[in-house]
Design a protein around this motif. Structure first.
Motif, PDB file in Angstrom:
ATOM      1  N   UNK A  53       0.610  -7.527  56.285  1.00 18.83           N
ATOM      2  CA  UNK A  53       0.529  -6.094  56.555  1.00 18.83           C
ATOM      3  C   UNK A  53      -0.911  -5.591  56.426  1.00 18.83           C
ATOM      4  N   UNK A  54      -1.577  -5.966  55.359  1.00 17.65           N
ATOM      5  CA  UNK A  54      -2.920  -5.457  55.089  1.00 17.65           C
ATOM      6  C   UNK A  54      -3.912  -5.964  56.127  1.00 17.65           C
ATOM      7  N   UNK A  55      -4.863  -5.078  56.426  1.00 15.21           N
ATOM      8  CA  UNK A  55      -5.992  -5.476  57.258  1.00 15.21           C
ATOM      9  C   UNK A  55      -7.262  -5.268  56.440  1.00 15.21           C
ATOM     10  N   UNK A  56      -8.370  -5.714  56.960  1.00 19.56           N
ATOM     11  CA  UNK A  56      -9.622  -5.527  56.216  1.00 19.56           C
ATOM     12  C   UNK A  56     -10.522  -4.508  56.892  1.00 19.56           C
ATOM     13  N   UNK A  57      -9.946  -3.682  57.774  1.00 14.96           N
ATOM     14  CA  UNK A  57     -10.727  -2.679  58.490  1.00 14.96           C
ATOM     15  C   UNK A  57     -10.507  -1.269  57.927  1.00 14.96           C
ATOM     16  N   UNK A  58      -9.240  -0.938  57.606  1.00 14.35           N
ATOM     17  CA  UNK A  58      -8.916   0.422  57.181  1.00 14.35           C
ATOM     18  C   UNK A  58      -9.072   0.636  55.685  1.00 14.35           C
ATOM     19  N   UNK A  59      -8.805  -0.392  54.887  1.00 16.15           N
ATOM     20  CA  UNK A  59      -8.818  -0.271  53.437  1.00 16.15           C
ATOM     21  C   UNK A  59      -9.683  -1.365  52.845  1.00 16.15           C
ATOM     22  N   UNK A  60     -10.171  -1.092  51.648  1.00 19.55           N
ATOM     23  CA  UNK A  60     -10.913  -2.110  50.898  1.00 19.55           C
ATOM     24  C   UNK A  60     -10.047  -2.511  49.717  1.00 19.55           C
ATOM     25  N   UNK A  61      -9.604  -3.758  49.698  1.00 15.82           N
ATOM     26  CA  UNK A  61      -8.721  -4.248  48.647  1.00 15.82           C
ATOM     27  C   UNK A  61      -9.521  -5.047  47.631  1.00 15.82           C
ATOM     28  N   UNK A  62      -9.313  -4.771  46.366  1.00 14.45           N
ATOM     29  CA  UNK A  62     -10.046  -5.442  45.296  1.00 14.45           C
ATOM     30  C   UNK A  62      -9.860  -6.937  45.296  1.00 14.45           C
ATOM     31  N   UNK A  63      -8.670  -7.413  45.696  1.00 11.03           N
ATOM     32  CA  UNK A  63      -8.439  -8.855  45.686  1.00 11.03           C
ATOM     33  C   UNK A  63      -9.347  -9.602  46.660  1.00 11.03           C
ATOM     34  N   UNK A  64      -9.790  -8.918  47.712  1.00 11.53           N
ATOM     35  CA  UNK A  64     -10.701  -9.574  48.670  1.00 11.53           C
ATOM     36  C   UNK A  64     -12.045  -9.872  48.009  1.00 11.53           C
ATOM     37  N   UNK A  65     -12.523  -8.944  47.203  1.00  2.76           N
ATOM     38  CA  UNK A  65     -13.789  -9.155  46.498  1.00  2.76           C
ATOM     39  C   UNK A  65     -13.636 -10.229  45.418  1.00  2.76           C
ATOM     40  N   UNK A  66     -12.523 -10.199  44.708  1.00  8.42           N
ATOM     41  CA  UNK A  66     -12.289 -11.220  43.679  1.00  8.42           C
ATOM     42  C   UNK A  66     -12.231 -12.610  44.285  1.00  8.42           C
ATOM     43  N   UNK A  67     -11.571 -12.741  45.424  1.00  2.07           N
ATOM     44  CA  UNK A  67     -11.422 -14.060  46.065  1.00  2.07           C
ATOM     45  C   UNK A  67     -12.784 -14.646  46.427  1.00  2.07           C
ATOM     46  N   UNK A  68     -13.744 -13.785  46.774  1.00  2.00           N
ATOM     47  CA  UNK A  68     -15.090 -14.279  47.102  1.00  2.00           C
ATOM     48  C   UNK A  68     -15.759 -14.927  45.889  1.00  2.00           C
ATOM     49  N   UNK A  69     -15.346 -14.520  44.697  1.00  5.14           N
ATOM     50  CA  UNK A  69     -15.954 -15.019  43.465  1.00  5.14           C
ATOM     51  C   UNK A  69     -15.187 -16.192  42.854  1.00  5.14           C
ATOM     52  N   UNK A  70     -14.051 -16.510  43.431  1.00  2.67           N
ATOM     53  CA  UNK A  70     -13.174 -17.519  42.854  1.00  2.67           C
ATOM     54  C   UNK A  70     -13.058 -18.707  43.814  1.00  2.67           C
ATOM     55  N   UNK A  71     -13.754 -19.763  43.502  1.00  4.41           N
ATOM     56  CA  UNK A  71     -13.733 -20.943  44.361  1.00  4.41           C
ATOM     57  C   UNK A  71     -12.326 -21.534  44.379  1.00  4.41           C
ATOM     58  N   UNK A  72     -11.831 -21.770  45.573  1.00  8.80           N
ATOM     59  CA  UNK A  72     -10.505 -22.344  45.732  1.00  8.80           C
ATOM     60  C   UNK A  72      -9.468 -21.351  46.224  1.00  8.80           C
TER      61      UNK A  72
END
Length: 187
Positions: A53-72
């Motif tokens: 459901x979620x897209x990365x255009x309309x909203x900024x989700x915190x989990x997207x930023x966390x995933x960038x910092x978490x290898x794997x």
């Protein structure tokens, strides 16, 4: 509850990739799946979350930023936003199909030990994907891959096929007291 002599947990010997369902009307389904992802990554697993459901255009989700910092951990938002407020159901069906095909490919790839299909239950409830197609695929998934499905209204066939089902029940939510969605809590 069975006594210690009868407890089936004492006889458990096999390991397998589980089908895990987080459903119900309460908050925490995606959050619980992300908790599993954190635990899995901490054990050396590669984890992919596909967001239906979620897209990365309309909203900024915190989990997207966390995933960038978490290898794997990789998160792919593949939706069009809130499908209950859709302007184009056919496009939503197409996006759901694209996300499902990506999920199937990831599960079959051997690259991931856990694949989270975030909000897939909604997609099936809206008839954007056939329940029997999803369940049939899950029953034939590679044995070692854990698959987590989230969203309200998990269909009975999915619940039957799952190894672990948790229902989040809403008792109280600040939204109903006029409190907006909170950064760091809902997104």
């Amino acid at each position: 509850m069975a006594g210690p002599q009868e407890d089936p947990r004492l006889k458990a010997t096999k390991r397998k990739g589980l089908i895990i369902v987080h459903t119900g009307d309460g908050k925490g389904k995606t959050t619980a799946a992300l908790g599993l992802a954190m635990r899995a990554v901490g054990n050396g697993f590669r984890v992919l979350m596909i967001q239906f459901i979620k897209d990365d255009k309309q909203w900024h989700y915190g989990e997207l930023e966390s995933a960038k910092k978490l290898e794997g951990l990789e998160i792919r938002p593949m939706g069009e936003g809130f499908t209950w407020d859709t302007k184009n159901p056919e496009k939503d069906r197409q996006k759901a199909r694209e996300a499902w095909e990506a999920g199937k490919a990831a599960i079959a790839s051997g690259r991931y030990q856990m694949v989270i299909l975030d909000e897939l239950n909604y997609v099936m409830a809206y008839d954007y994907l056939p329940v029997d197609e999803v369940v049939t695929f899950l029953k034939s998934k590679p044995e070692e891959v854990h698959v987590v499905l989230t969203g309200r209204n998990a269909p009975p066939a999915l619940i039957e096929a799952a190894d672990l089902v948790t229902e989040m029940k809403q008792i109280k939510h600040p939204y109903y007291a006029g409190v907006k969605a909170q950064k760091g809590i809902e997104f």
